[in-house]
Design a protein around this motif. Structure first.
Motif, mmCIF file in Angstrom:
data_model
loop_
_atom_site.group_PDB
_atom_site.id
_atom_site.type_symbol
_atom_site.label_atom_id
_atom_site.label_comp_id
_atom_site.label_asym_id
_atom_site.label_seq_id
_atom_site.Cartn_x
_atom_site.Cartn_y
_atom_site.Cartn_z
ATOM 1 N N ILE A 1 151.453 15.324 12.873
ATOM 2 C CA ILE A 1 152.367 15.337 12.064
ATOM 3 C C ILE A 1 153.450 15.610 12.753
ATOM 4 C CG2 ILE A 1 153.014 17.706 11.457
ATOM 5 C CD1 ILE A 1 150.172 18.585 10.303
ATOM 6 N N CYS A 2 152.878 15.278 13.875
ATOM 7 C CA CYS A 2 154.612 16.301 14.811
ATOM 8 C C CYS A 2 155.053 14.191 14.840
ATOM 9 C CB CYS A 2 154.405 15.849 16.657
ATOM 10 S SG CYS A 2 155.810 16.075 17.293
ATOM 11 N N ASP A 3 154.048 12.896 15.357
ATOM 12 C CA ASP A 3 154.672 12.035 15.412
ATOM 13 C C ASP A 3 155.543 11.140 13.679
ATOM 14 O OD1 ASP A 3 154.151 11.161 17.341
ATOM 15 O OD2 ASP A 3 152.621 10.180 16.838
ATOM 16 N N GLU A 4 154.830 12.123 12.419
ATOM 17 C CA GLU A 4 155.008 11.823 11.692
ATOM 18 C C GLU A 4 157.246 12.679 11.290
ATOM 19 O OE1 GLU A 4 155.033 13.088 6.828
ATOM 20 O OE2 GLU A 4 153.170 13.517 7.906
ATOM 21 N N TYR A 5 156.858 13.808 11.305
ATOM 22 C CA TYR A 5 158.472 14.728 11.238
ATOM 23 C C TYR A 5 159.161 14.381 12.615
ATOM 24 C CZ TYR A 5 156.629 17.846 8.104
ATOM 25 O OH TYR A 5 156.305 18.879 6.226
ATOM 26 N N LEU A 6 158.884 13.961 13.564
ATOM 27 C CA LEU A 6 159.759 13.169 14.663
ATOM 28 C C LEU A 6 160.771 12.201 14.098
ATOM 29 C CD1 LEU A 6 158.150 13.508 17.701
ATOM 30 C CD2 LEU A 6 160.616 14.854 16.955
ATOM 31 N N GLY A 7 159.979 11.269 13.107
ATOM 32 C CA GLY A 7 160.542 9.773 12.251
ATOM 33 C C GLY A 7 161.649 10.782 11.187
ATOM 34 N N HIS A 8 161.145 11.113 10.364
ATOM 35 C CA HIS A 8 162.117 11.934 9.114
ATOM 36 C C HIS A 8 162.912 12.746 10.291
ATOM 37 C CE1 HIS A 8 158.846 11.556 6.912
ATOM 38 N NE2 HIS A 8 157.853 12.359 7.416
ATOM 39 N N GLY A 9 163.544 13.607 11.275
ATOM 40 C CA GLY A 9 164.147 14.154 11.826
ATOM 41 C C GLY A 9 165.207 13.141 12.575
#
Ligand code: IMP
Length: 432
Positions: A190-198
């Motif tokens: 989740i963190c990797d995915e959300y950092l990408g969105h961020g």
């Protein structure tokens, strides 16, 4: 110094066609702000012959140079945010950090919120009939504090990872305790995915209360765009069959950081009838079968949820409910929407009071279980039985249609300033 700001707010259970009113008012404002809810809202705007469906972004984004703001009171799913941005860009709408800002204090929706909601809603007796977008669980985490994560945190990778590593295992344990087959999640994924969105969202992420307060100092006018309707307000609506935010004007101050005393105009938006999606009491609901008036209104008004596609429950106009919500939201005037949908009916009913346990009441009961027991008391008005989509001024409307609108105004105690007789911008009657 106080500025003249406007709020467009729904006075029923949502889907009052607020987007069209926002569109009409954009020319008088420089900013448009969403202050509550998330991608549970469904706003349909027809502009220059094109239909746009928005869930998370303020509909005012369709009217450059208006600057759109997703306020701190909104809950943001970054996937939906980026999807909507890309869809609009694909449709030729210029969206960039100059005309769109998202609050660093808005809370983030994660996949575990959606799963938490799915489990809660799978119990037929306890279900609220939500949109399934993770809205309620996200607001619950916001209020619980220890498990809430805000948009601004997307910009700090180590910090976000540490927080998710702390939160996600706890969420997994709770999910599995509720249902052994529940989905579970991996914090790092989740963190990797959300950092990408961020990273993609970074240019849009802003301290929005500061942005809006500067706008007020610069004498810019702000249009607040409520999502859902006042009867779905978590404090003042038909609790527990409500959404999880303040969808009345009560949410403006907390959800944007703009003191509500800057609001000089509140436009209360109502349908000429009533609809509701999801569960909960609805005294004027028409359960009159596949050939009945309820179904006729649903078909003519295309009353299916924008977000979920669910058929909306349809019924007569409820003046008891709207008198209550108009006062609560501080409405100065009314916009009556979808009047044309009623054109084919022989007569109409308006609910002017309820019978509750053998007593006649005109105040909206404060509890859903009491509202469930209320029987509507109706007055009947004649129909007009002709198309009104071409009407452009009040005088163009048939007498019976004018009488219906006048009666709504009289029962609510507010002037009707706008009547909508079709989805297009031109199909609008300005009454003053
Ligand atoms: P939630 O907002 O998804 O938690 O759903 C709570 C209740 O609000 C359900 O009855 C939904 O159908 C209703 N709801 C949420 N958003 C909207 C909307 O934009 N229009 C109408 N009803 C809505």
């Amino acid at each position: 110094m106080r500025m003249s700001c406007t709020c467009v707010v729904g006075l029923q259970w949502g889907d009052e066609a607020k987007g069209k009113i926002v569109d009409l008012l954009t020319a008088e404002h420089q900013f448009v702000v969403r202050y509550n809810g998330g991608a549970n809202a469904g706003h349909t705007v027809v502009k220059n012959g094109k239909t746009y469906k928005l869930s998370l972004l303020p509909t005012g984004i369709l009217s450059p140079p208006l600057r759109a703001v997703i306020g701190n009171g909104v809950v943001v799913n970054p996937v939906r945010f980026l999807e909507e941005v890309r869809t609009l860009q694909g449709a030729g709408i210029a969206i960039d950090p100059h005309n769109l800002a998202v609050s660093d204090h808005a809370h983030l929706i994660f996949p575990y919120h959606v799963e938490e909601e799915r489990l809660g809603e799978s119990d037929a007796d306890a279900a609220i009939g939500t949109t399934g977008r993770g809205i309620g669980p996200c607001y619950a985490d916001k209020v619980a504090r220890s498990s809430g994560i805000r948009v601004g945190e997307l910009l700090y990778p180590d910090h976000l990872r540490a927080r998710l590593r702390q939160i996600v295992p706890r969420k997994n344990a709770i999910l599995r305790a509720v249902l052994p087959t529940a989905r579970t999640f991996d914090a790092d994924t989740i963190c990797d995915e959300y950092l990408g969105h961020g990273q993609v969202m970074r240019p849009f992420i802003t301290d929005t209360p500061r942005l809006l307060q500067q706008a007020l100092r610069d004498r810019q006018r702000i249009l607040f765009e409520a999502a859902q309707g006042t009867l779905l307000d978590v404090d003042h609506g038909t609790y527990p069959y409500v959404t999880s935010s303040n969808s009345s004007t009560a949410g403006v101050w907390s959800g944007s950081g703009v003191p509500a005393r800057n609001l000089t105009r509140v436009v209360g938006v109502i349908k000429a009838y009533t609809t509701r999606v999801g569960r909960g009491p609805f005294p004027t609901e028409l359960n009159d079968g596949p050939d009945g008036i309820g179904e006729k209104i649903r078909k003519t008004g295309r009353e299916y949820g924008t977000v979920t596609g669910r058929p909306r429950r349809c019924g007569w106009f409820d003046a008891v409910a709207v008198r209550y919500t108009a006062a609560l939201s501080g409405a100065d005037e009314l916009a009556v929407m979808l009047l044309d949908v009623l054109s084919d009916l022989d007569e109409f009913r308006i609910c002017t009071a309820y019978e509750l346990d053998g007593r006649r009441i005109t105040d909206f009961p404060s509890d859903a279980f009491l509202l469930e027991r209320c029987k509507p008391v109706y007055e009947t008005l004649p129909g007009w039985k002709r198309e009104i989509g071409e009407a452009r001024k009040a005088g163009d409307l048939p007498t019976a249609a004018r009488r219906y609108v006048d009666r709504l105004a009289e029962l609510i105690g507010l002037p009707v300033t706008i009547v909508s007789v079709g989805p297009d911008r031109e199909q609008t009657i300005l009454c003053r």
